[in-house]
Scaffold this motif. Structure first.
Motif, PDB file in Angstrom:
ATOM      1  N   ASP A 166      10.426 -18.741  16.097  1.00 45.57           N
ATOM      2  CA  ASP A 166       9.760 -19.809  16.865  1.00 45.57           C
ATOM      3  C   ASP A 166       8.464 -20.225  16.171  1.00 45.57           C
ATOM      4  O   ASP A 166       8.172 -21.414  16.044  1.00 45.57           O
ATOM      5  CB  ASP A 166       9.448 -19.334  18.294  1.00 45.57           C
ATOM      6  N   LEU A 167       7.722 -19.214  15.728  1.00 49.84           N
ATOM      7  CA  LEU A 167       6.450 -19.495  15.049  1.00 49.84           C
ATOM      8  C   LEU A 167       6.680 -20.330  13.793  1.00 49.84           C
ATOM      9  O   LEU A 167       6.005 -21.340  13.564  1.00 49.84           O
ATOM     10  CB  LEU A 167       5.767 -18.167  14.674  1.00 49.84           C
ATOM     11  N   LEU A 168       7.665 -19.928  12.986  1.00 53.92           N
ATOM     12  CA  LEU A 168       7.899 -20.624  11.717  1.00 53.92           C
ATOM     13  C   LEU A 168       8.416 -22.043  11.960  1.00 53.92           C
ATOM     14  O   LEU A 168       8.094 -22.956  11.208  1.00 53.92           O
ATOM     15  CB  LEU A 168       8.868 -19.821  10.843  1.00 53.92           C
ATOM     16  N   ARG A 169       9.191 -22.206  13.020  1.00 56.17           N
ATOM     17  CA  ARG A 169       9.668 -23.553  13.351  1.00 56.17           C
ATOM     18  C   ARG A 169       8.471 -24.453  13.673  1.00 56.17           C
ATOM     19  O   ARG A 169       8.378 -25.579  13.214  1.00 56.17           O
ATOM     20  CB  ARG A 169      10.641 -23.495  14.537  1.00 56.17           C
ATOM     21  N   CYS A 170       7.513 -23.909  14.430  1.00 53.53           N
ATOM     22  CA  CYS A 170       6.300 -24.692  14.766  1.00 53.53           C
ATOM     23  C   CYS A 170       5.525 -25.060  13.504  1.00 53.53           C
ATOM     24  O   CYS A 170       4.965 -26.150  13.406  1.00 53.53           O
ATOM     25  CB  CYS A 170       5.367 -23.889  15.669  1.00 53.53           C
ATOM     26  N   LEU A 171       5.487 -24.146  12.557  1.00 51.05           N
ATOM     27  CA  LEU A 171       4.718 -24.399  11.328  1.00 51.05           C
ATOM     28  C   LEU A 171       5.535 -25.194  10.307  1.00 51.05           C
ATOM     29  O   LEU A 171       5.031 -25.566   9.256  1.00 51.05           O
ATOM     30  CB  LEU A 171       4.293 -23.059  10.691  1.00 51.05           C
ATOM     31  N   ASP A 172       6.816 -25.417  10.614  1.00 51.71           N
ATOM     32  CA  ASP A 172       7.729 -26.127   9.710  1.00 51.71           C
ATOM     33  C   ASP A 172       7.871 -25.398   8.362  1.00 51.71           C
ATOM     34  O   ASP A 172       7.863 -26.019   7.298  1.00 51.71           O
ATOM     35  CB  ASP A 172       7.258 -27.577   9.498  1.00 51.71           C
ATOM     36  N   VAL A 173       7.950 -24.085   8.447  1.00 48.93           N
ATOM     37  CA  VAL A 173       8.149 -23.262   7.242  1.00 48.93           C
ATOM     38  C   VAL A 173       9.536 -22.618   7.356  1.00 48.93           C
ATOM     39  O   VAL A 173       9.840 -21.987   8.373  1.00 48.93           O
ATOM     40  CB  VAL A 173       7.063 -22.163   7.137  1.00 48.93           C
ATOM     41  N   PRO A 174      10.400 -22.796   6.346  1.00 49.04           N
ATOM     42  CA  PRO A 174      11.756 -22.245   6.477  1.00 49.04           C
ATOM     43  C   PRO A 174      11.832 -20.744   6.192  1.00 49.04           C
ATOM     44  O   PRO A 174      11.066 -20.225   5.380  1.00 49.04           O
ATOM     45  CB  PRO A 174      12.536 -23.013   5.392  1.00 49.04           C
ATOM     46  N   VAL A 175      12.766 -20.078   6.876  1.00 47.73           N
ATOM     47  CA  VAL A 175      13.150 -18.717   6.476  1.00 47.73           C
ATOM     48  C   VAL A 175      14.275 -18.912   5.477  1.00 47.73           C
ATOM     49  O   VAL A 175      15.327 -19.443   5.819  1.00 47.73           O
ATOM     50  CB  VAL A 175      13.656 -17.881   7.675  1.00 47.73           C
ATOM     51  N   ILE A 176      14.047 -18.508   4.235  1.00 45.36           N
ATOM     52  CA  ILE A 176      15.065 -18.815   3.230  1.00 45.36           C
ATOM     53  C   ILE A 176      16.088 -17.693   3.073  1.00 45.36           C
ATOM     54  O   ILE A 176      17.169 -17.924   2.546  1.00 45.36           O
ATOM     55  CB  ILE A 176      14.423 -19.171   1.868  1.00 45.36           C
ATOM     56  N   ALA A 177      15.740 -16.490   3.517  1.00 43.07           N
ATOM     57  CA  ALA A 177      16.706 -15.385   3.439  1.00 43.07           C
ATOM     58  C   ALA A 177      16.246 -14.247   4.332  1.00 43.07           C
ATOM     59  O   ALA A 177      15.062 -14.134   4.654  1.00 43.07           O
ATOM     60  CB  ALA A 177      16.846 -14.897   1.997  1.00 43.07           C
ATOM     61  N   GLU A 178      17.223 -13.430   4.691  1.00 42.03           N
ATOM     62  CA  GLU A 178      16.916 -12.207   5.445  1.00 42.03           C
ATOM     63  C   GLU A 178      17.380 -11.025   4.614  1.00 42.03           C
ATOM     64  O   GLU A 178      18.529 -10.995   4.178  1.00 42.03           O
ATOM     65  CB  GLU A 178      17.688 -12.198   6.774  1.00 42.03           C
ATOM     66  N   LEU A 179      16.481 -10.086   4.376  1.00 40.46           N
ATOM     67  CA  LEU A 179      16.857  -8.871   3.636  1.00 40.46           C
ATOM     68  C   LEU A 179      16.977  -7.723   4.617  1.00 40.46           C
ATOM     69  O   LEU A 179      16.133  -7.562   5.513  1.00 40.46           O
ATOM     70  CB  LEU A 179      15.800  -8.549   2.571  1.00 40.46           C
ATOM     71  N   ARG A 180      18.018  -6.929   4.427  1.00 38.25           N
ATOM     72  CA  ARG A 180      18.229  -5.809   5.337  1.00 38.25           C
ATOM     73  C   ARG A 180      17.340  -4.623   4.999  1.00 38.25           C
ATOM     74  O   ARG A 180      16.794  -4.544   3.888  1.00 38.25           O
ATOM     75  CB  ARG A 180      19.692  -5.377   5.286  1.00 38.25           C
ATOM     76  N   ASP A 181      17.204  -3.738   5.952  1.00 41.70           N
ATOM     77  CA  ASP A 181      16.435  -2.510   5.742  1.00 41.70           C
ATOM     78  C   ASP A 181      17.366  -1.500   5.062  1.00 41.70           C
ATOM     79  O   ASP A 181      18.219  -0.900   5.704  1.00 41.70           O
ATOM     80  CB  ASP A 181      15.976  -1.995   7.116  1.00 41.70           C
ATOM     81  N   LEU A 182      17.230  -1.366   3.739  1.00 42.05           N
ATOM     82  CA  LEU A 182      18.170  -0.548   2.967  1.00 42.05           C
ATOM     83  C   LEU A 182      17.424   0.436   2.069  1.00 42.05           C
ATOM     84  O   LEU A 182      16.513   0.030   1.332  1.00 42.05           O
ATOM     85  CB  LEU A 182      19.037  -1.449   2.069  1.00 42.05           C
ATOM     86  N   SER A 183      17.860   1.680   2.082  1.00 41.93           N
ATOM     87  CA  SER A 183      17.184   2.688   1.258  1.00 41.93           C
ATOM     88  C   SER A 183      17.375   2.402  -0.242  1.00 41.93           C
ATOM     89  O   SER A 183      16.615   2.875  -1.077  1.00 41.93           O
ATOM     90  CB  SER A 183      17.691   4.096   1.600  1.00 41.93           C
ATOM     91  N   VAL A 184      18.376   1.582  -0.576  1.00 41.47           N
ATOM     92  CA  VAL A 184      18.623   1.292  -1.997  1.00 41.47           C
ATOM     93  C   VAL A 184      17.435   0.531  -2.617  1.00 41.47           C
ATOM     94  O   VAL A 184      17.214   0.606  -3.829  1.00 41.47           O
ATOM     95  CB  VAL A 184      19.966   0.533  -2.185  1.00 41.47           C
ATOM     96  N   TYR A 185      16.642  -0.168  -1.809  1.00 44.87           N
ATOM     97  CA  TYR A 185      15.461  -0.844  -2.374  1.00 44.87           C
ATOM     98  C   TYR A 185      14.482   0.192  -2.935  1.00 44.87           C
ATOM     99  O   TYR A 185      13.930   0.017  -4.020  1.00 44.87           O
ATOM    100  CB  TYR A 185      14.776  -1.719  -1.315  1.00 44.87           C
ATOM    101  N   ALA A 186      14.256   1.269  -2.175  1.00 46.23           N
ATOM    102  CA  ALA A 186      13.334   2.309  -2.641  1.00 46.23           C
ATOM    103  C   ALA A 186      13.924   3.036  -3.852  1.00 46.23           C
ATOM    104  O   ALA A 186      13.215   3.350  -4.815  1.00 46.23           O
ATOM    105  CB  ALA A 186      13.053   3.291  -1.511  1.00 46.23           C
ATOM    106  N   LYS A 187      15.248   3.263  -3.813  1.00 42.08           N
ATOM    107  CA  LYS A 187      15.908   3.951  -4.943  1.00 42.08           C
ATOM    108  C   LYS A 187      15.761   3.118  -6.211  1.00 42.08           C
ATOM    109  O   LYS A 187      15.476   3.654  -7.298  1.00 42.08           O
ATOM    110  CB  LYS A 187      17.398   4.159  -4.642  1.00 42.08           C
ATOM    111  N   ALA A 188      15.971   1.824  -6.092  1.00 43.25           N
ATOM    112  CA  ALA A 188      15.849   0.938  -7.257  1.00 43.25           C
ATOM    113  C   ALA A 188      14.415   0.975  -7.794  1.00 43.25           C
ATOM    114  O   ALA A 188      14.200   1.071  -9.010  1.00 43.25           O
ATOM    115  CB  ALA A 188      16.244  -0.491  -6.877  1.00 43.25           C
ATOM    116  N   ALA A 189      13.442   0.921  -6.883  1.00 43.45           N
ATOM    117  CA  ALA A 189      12.033   0.902  -7.312  1.00 43.45           C
ATOM    118  C   ALA A 189      11.682   2.167  -8.092  1.00 43.45           C
ATOM    119  O   ALA A 189      10.949   2.117  -9.090  1.00 43.45           O
ATOM    120  CB  ALA A 189      11.128   0.760  -6.087  1.00 43.45           C
TER     121      ALA A 189
END
Ligand SMILES: Nc1ncnc2c1ncn2[C@@H]1O[C@H](COP(=O)(O)OP(=O)(O)OP(=O)(O)O)[C@@H](O)[C@H]1O
Ligand SMILES: [Mg+2]
Length: 249
Positions: A166-189
């Motif tokens: 709702d907030l982003l719609r008011c500001l006219d800023v798009p959500v371009i993607a949603e990233l999931r909460d995945l342990s593989v991000y920490a493993k990759a880092a």
């Protein structure tokens, strides 16, 4: 000088929202496309630099540079990258103080801004303030650039996500993607990689569609800059895309 270098700023004022995770994964995604990519570490915590120390010599090259010492150094580094025809520059920056010379230099030299956001109530409040600061920043007013939010560690059922949308719609800023909460991000880092390079991991593979959305948005936004403005046909309703194009052109 290269006029086609993509210059992408990843920033938010909130700590721990995923700036470094997104900057490193983005740089890796571009490097795996075979393009020349530099990752400018604009945050004194030097997380990108630490990430790069773990990156294997055989992995597609991500030229990682400590650019957090001063605004002048960052500007000089970007000029050098342009002279060397780097295809993509990704900057990982903290936006905790939008009045610093370093933040200003990073914003001035970027052509689009990615804002990772978590959907906790504190993150939403901080994010709202940050986006307002960014949109009214004198650099942004002088040279408007597209802003896209990446909703990180997304929980699609949460009430906070609805508040964030709702907030982003008011500001006219798009959500371009949603990233999931995945342990593989920490493993990759930990190993100086990106999840694009962990194809054997099923969770990572399931996340690639979101990264394709991010890359596509960047491609469209950077291509728009180089296209001549298209005349809008009489009688045709002005789409959101047209509106955004005219705002950034
Ligand atoms: N989508 C995700 N799924 C799981 N863990 C994540 C995800 N995104 C980020 N993390 C983890 O959250 C932590 C913070 O992420 P990261 O370091 O990228 O945030 P940051 O915004 O750069 O933080 P800082 O403000 O300290 O620079 C890290 O441990 C990272 O591995
Ligand atoms: Mg960081």
């Amino acid at each position: 000088m290269s006029a086609t270098t993509k210059k992408i700023l990843v920033v938010n004022s909130k700590g721990g929202c995923g700036k470094t995770t997104i900057a490193t994964n983005l740089a890796v995604a571009f490097a795996n496309q075979g393009v020349k990519v530099s990752l400018l570490d604009c945050d004194k915590q030097a997380s990108c630099s630490h990430w790069a120390e773990e990156r294997g010599a055989q992995a597609p090259k991500v030229n990682t540079v400590a650019s957090y010492h001063s605004a002048d150094k960052l500007t000089a580094q970007i000029e050098q990258e342009l002279n060397q025809h780097t295809d993509v520059i990704v900057m990982d920056a903290t936006g905790s103080h939008t009045d610093t010379a370093l933040f200003e230099a990073a914003l001035k030299d970027s052509e689009l801004v990615l804002i990772p956001m978590l959907a906790s109530s504190l993150d939403i409040k901080a994010g709202e303030r940050f986006i307002a600061d960014l949109m009214t920043h004198r650099v942004m007013r002088a040279t408007p650039k597209p802003i896209g939010v990446i909703y990180n560690r997304a929980q699609s059922t949460s009430a906070n996500q609805q508040r964030l949308e709702d907030l982003l719609r008011c500001l006219d800023v798009p959500v371009i993607a949603e990233l999931r909460d995945l342990s593989v991000y920490a493993k990759a880092a930990e190993i100086g990689a990106g999840i694009m390079e962990m194809r054997e991991n099923a969770a990572a593979s399931n996340e690639y569609a979101a990264w394709r959305d991010i890359m596509l948005w960047i491609d469209r936004r950077t291509a728009n800059r180089r296209e001549l403005p298209r005349p809008i046909q009489a009688g045709r309703k002005v789409s959101r895309t047209d509106q955004n194009q005219s705002r950034v052109s």
